[in-house]
Design an enzyme around this catalytic site. Sequence first.
Site, PDB file in Angstrom:
ATOM      1  N   HIS A  59      45.510 -12.862  46.006  1.00  0.00           N
ATOM      2  CA  HIS A  59      45.508 -13.108  47.460  1.00  0.00           C
ATOM      3  C   HIS A  59      46.929 -13.451  47.894  1.00  0.00           C
ATOM      4  O   HIS A  59      47.314 -14.620  47.908  1.00  0.00           O
ATOM      5  CB  HIS A  59      44.539 -14.244  47.823  1.00  0.00           C
ATOM      6  CG  HIS A  59      43.119 -13.900  47.561  1.00  0.00           C
ATOM      7  ND1 HIS A  59      42.285 -13.407  48.540  1.00  0.00           N
ATOM      8  CD2 HIS A  59      42.390 -13.924  46.415  1.00  0.00           C
ATOM      9  CE1 HIS A  59      41.089 -13.165  47.999  1.00  0.00           C
ATOM     10  NE2 HIS A  59      41.134 -13.467  46.718  1.00  0.00           N
ATOM     11  N   GLU A 213      30.306 -14.377  43.811  1.00  0.00           N
ATOM     12  CA  GLU A 213      31.152 -15.490  43.348  1.00  0.00           C
ATOM     13  C   GLU A 213      30.408 -16.797  43.644  1.00  0.00           C
ATOM     14  O   GLU A 213      30.715 -17.530  44.578  1.00  0.00           O
ATOM     15  CB  GLU A 213      32.527 -15.476  44.037  1.00  0.00           C
ATOM     16  CG  GLU A 213      33.478 -16.504  43.421  1.00  0.00           C
ATOM     17  CD  GLU A 213      34.820 -16.599  44.112  1.00  0.00           C
ATOM     18  OE1 GLU A 213      35.041 -15.912  45.126  1.00  0.00           O
ATOM     19  OE2 GLU A 213      35.665 -17.382  43.626  1.00  0.00           O
ATOM     20  N   ASP A 309      44.035 -14.228  40.850  1.00  0.00           N
ATOM     21  CA  ASP A 309      43.306 -14.627  42.060  1.00  0.00           C
ATOM     22  C   ASP A 309      44.177 -15.480  42.984  1.00  0.00           C
ATOM     23  O   ASP A 309      44.410 -15.119  44.134  1.00  0.00           O
ATOM     24  CB  ASP A 309      42.004 -15.358  41.698  1.00  0.00           C
ATOM     25  CG  ASP A 309      40.967 -15.341  42.821  1.00  0.00           C
ATOM     26  OD1 ASP A 309      41.230 -14.722  43.861  1.00  0.00           O
ATOM     27  OD2 ASP A 309      39.894 -15.939  42.638  1.00  0.00           O
TER      28      ASP A 309
HETATM   29 FE   FE2 Z   1      39.577 -13.572  45.255  1.00  0.00          FE
END
Ligand code: FE2
Length: 423
Positions: A59, A213, A309
């Site tokens: 991200h 998730e 991530d």
């Molecule tokens: Fe993610």
Amino acid sequence: MLDLLVTHATLPDGRRDIDIAVRDGRIVEVAPAIAAPAARTLDAAGQLVTPPFVDAHFHMDATLSYGLPRVNASGTLLEGIALWGELKPLLTQDAIVERALAYCDWAVAKGLLAIRSHVDVCDARLLAVEALLAVRERVRPYLDLQLVAFPQDGVLRAPGALDNLRRALDMGVDVVGGIPHFERTMAQGADSVRLLCEEAARRGLRVDMHCDETDDPASRHIETLAAETLRLGLHGRVNGSHLTSMHSMDNYYVSKLIPLIAEAGVSAVANPLINITIQGRHDSYPKRRGMTRVPELLAAGIDVAFGHDCVMDPWYSLGSADMLEVAHMGLHVAQMTGVDAMRQCFAAVTSTPAKILGLEGYGLEPGCHADFVLLQARDPIEAIRLRATRLAVVRRGKVIAQTPAATATLELPGRPASTAFMR
Ligand code: FE2
């Protein structure tokens, strides 16, 4: 005349004392003892030369924002999402670009030369999309940045999100994202998977969804994602990110699910640093690890990569663009301590994510881009053990980053004067 000749390299497949010849940004020969003049020679001295690290899940619009406007006090996913909501109205395009470029500096220094980054499209201004499209062009000479249109607040749940997502794709974002488990209901989650896969099929694009998730074993959107992949003929172009609910699913159901994922040719990305810190938060003890079933997916022939991530953002305070740190954590969480399994963990941050991203010319064969990293390690397992120093990072045949070897000097009676933590 070669532009670069690397000598005495060990390769990830175990070949030793190999030379790599480079001309015009491409590898032209890989063989022992190449005798050709070269403008520059790099002696690998028996250490590992690997294709670059690749991060299949990141991200970049949020990275390096740690502390803005405050830190995540609980460290939970939900406080992170709330914090991102507080930060979004304060973002400026210049600040996103500046932080992303700083992160790419770290990435290059760590030999990480390709990143798939999600970019939140739930802000109608599409500020982050514009910023990261500009960054993609700025870094193109030294890093491949692939962007995913990511509706963080739910493509159906957030007003205008589908329209924003389509505009982002029109602007040149590469991949269709989604977050089915964050929609209001399971049914709407499945609807979002269908409509986003159809959007990708119409446009001929790849799909990468944040999928399940959660610790909720009833979150089964990966099943719909695989089924839609089959229905629309998207084989080899779809990835499920996280898949953490699979950790908690019933074993019988998983015995049916994994073959479906394999049949559909859907790949998976686990994010071990984030999964191990964010999942299991509603548990007392025993506490679930939350990471998806990596060895079982691999055993079924499914491509599984490890992603970073987050680095210093609302969800994760740590990190330094080091994909060996990611592999190290993934290895431990998945208990992948067998020799072949440890090598699979190295592949999960190099060749496997390169395949998931569809990178052209990746590898160490003649004809590939002359992109590689010289590590202070003798094989992939040692590289993970030491989170090895990136002695030299090469892009298109040019050295673009170097780090001095990690060696400690010692002053001990009757002992060697230094150690590099190798036997
Ligand atoms: Fe993610």
